[in-house]
Design a protein around this motif. Structure first.
Motif: not given
Length: 263
Positions: A6-13, A15-25, A238-245
């Motif tokens: 569950y904790v790792a799932k929240t980390g994946l979500e 970083q997905e949110f973080n990547l979406a914000a970066i992509s919009n920028n 964000a990509q590396r953190t996603y991979e670690m989770n």
């Protein structure tokens, strides 16, 4: 193991949110007046197995210097707009305007609502009114005579136009800017526009150059304040953190598989 998943799932979500914000920028790196959005996160509730400062034993006065608190993950709490000023892009177009300093241009939508923007790429409509690139009227309204040969906009927002056969330019009106105590609280609605919210506070409408209001620069536009290098670095993080989770999920799954097969 279920806790780990569950904790790792929240980390994946997150970083997905973080990547979406970066992509919009990055997608808006060339959008006039665009302000960078920074994803922000907060840790979730903790399970207190042992309270910090609790008694070490029932019969002793010694207290525990640290507790036993297990976190339950992370969640996204918002995207904060960073309202630093972008660079000036000189266009030499007499209707291109930039605010040097704080403030927003005001525009009226089709329903009469006031919108706010840093995009100063104005044009004239069929009636000679100054409008945004979306066709919304500038507020207060400025009407440019159809026979005008040149438009002058001073740093204090005074608009004048020169007409054939007239020596002195005629004053047409006054551009005003709106400032907010918390511009990060404005709501983005697209098309380079913001609307007022309770978090932003009410607008303080002033003439350019008054108090904290910025001055008007004619013949220039404000670029996006997106730093592409920083955004690309943030994307890698964000990509590396996603991979670690994801590896944490895989490790927890492997441990449960081992227990199922060997216990």
């Amino acid at each position: 193991m279920n806790r780990t998943l569950y904790v790792a799932k929240t980390g994946l979500e997150a970083q997905e949110f973080n990547l979406a914000a970066i992509s919009n920028n990055l997608a808006n790196a060339n959008t006039y007046g665009y302000k960078t959005g920074r994803a922000e996160f907060a840790d979730l509730l903790y399970q207190n197995v042992r309270q910090p400062g609790a008694q070490a034993t029932q019969n002793e006065e010694n207290t525990l210097p640290s507790g036993l608190q297990l976190g339950t993950g992370v969640r996204a709490i918002g995207v904060q707009k960073i309202h630093t000023e972008g660079n000036a892009i000189v266009t030499d177009n007499e209707l291109d305007l930039m605010i040097e300093g704080k403030g927003f241009f005001q525009a009226l939508d089709q329903d009469g609502n006031i919108l706010y923007t840093r995009d100063g790429s104005f044009q004239v409509n069929q009636n000679g009114d100054l409008v945004t690139s979306s066709g919304y009227l500038l507020e207060p309204n400025i009407n440019v005579p159809l026979n005008s040969t040149e438009v002058f906009i001073a740093t204090d927002g005074t608009v004048s136009a020169k007409e054939p056969g007239v020596a002195e330019p005629a004053q047409l009106g006054q551009i005003q800017v709106a400032t907010f105590i918390n511009p990060a609280g404005l709501e983005s609605i697209g098309k380079n526009f913001y609307v007022e919210t309770l978090a932003s506070g009410p607008p303080n409408v002033k003439n350019p150059g008054d108090e904290e209001a910025g001055q008007i620069l004619q013949g220039a536009l404000e670029s996006s304040n997106v730093n592409t290098v920083e955004e690309l670095i943030g994307m890698i993080e964000a990509q590396r953190t996603y991979e670690m989770n994801a590896k944490a999920v895989s490790a927890a799954d492997g441990m449960m598989q081992y227990l199922n097969n060997n216990v």
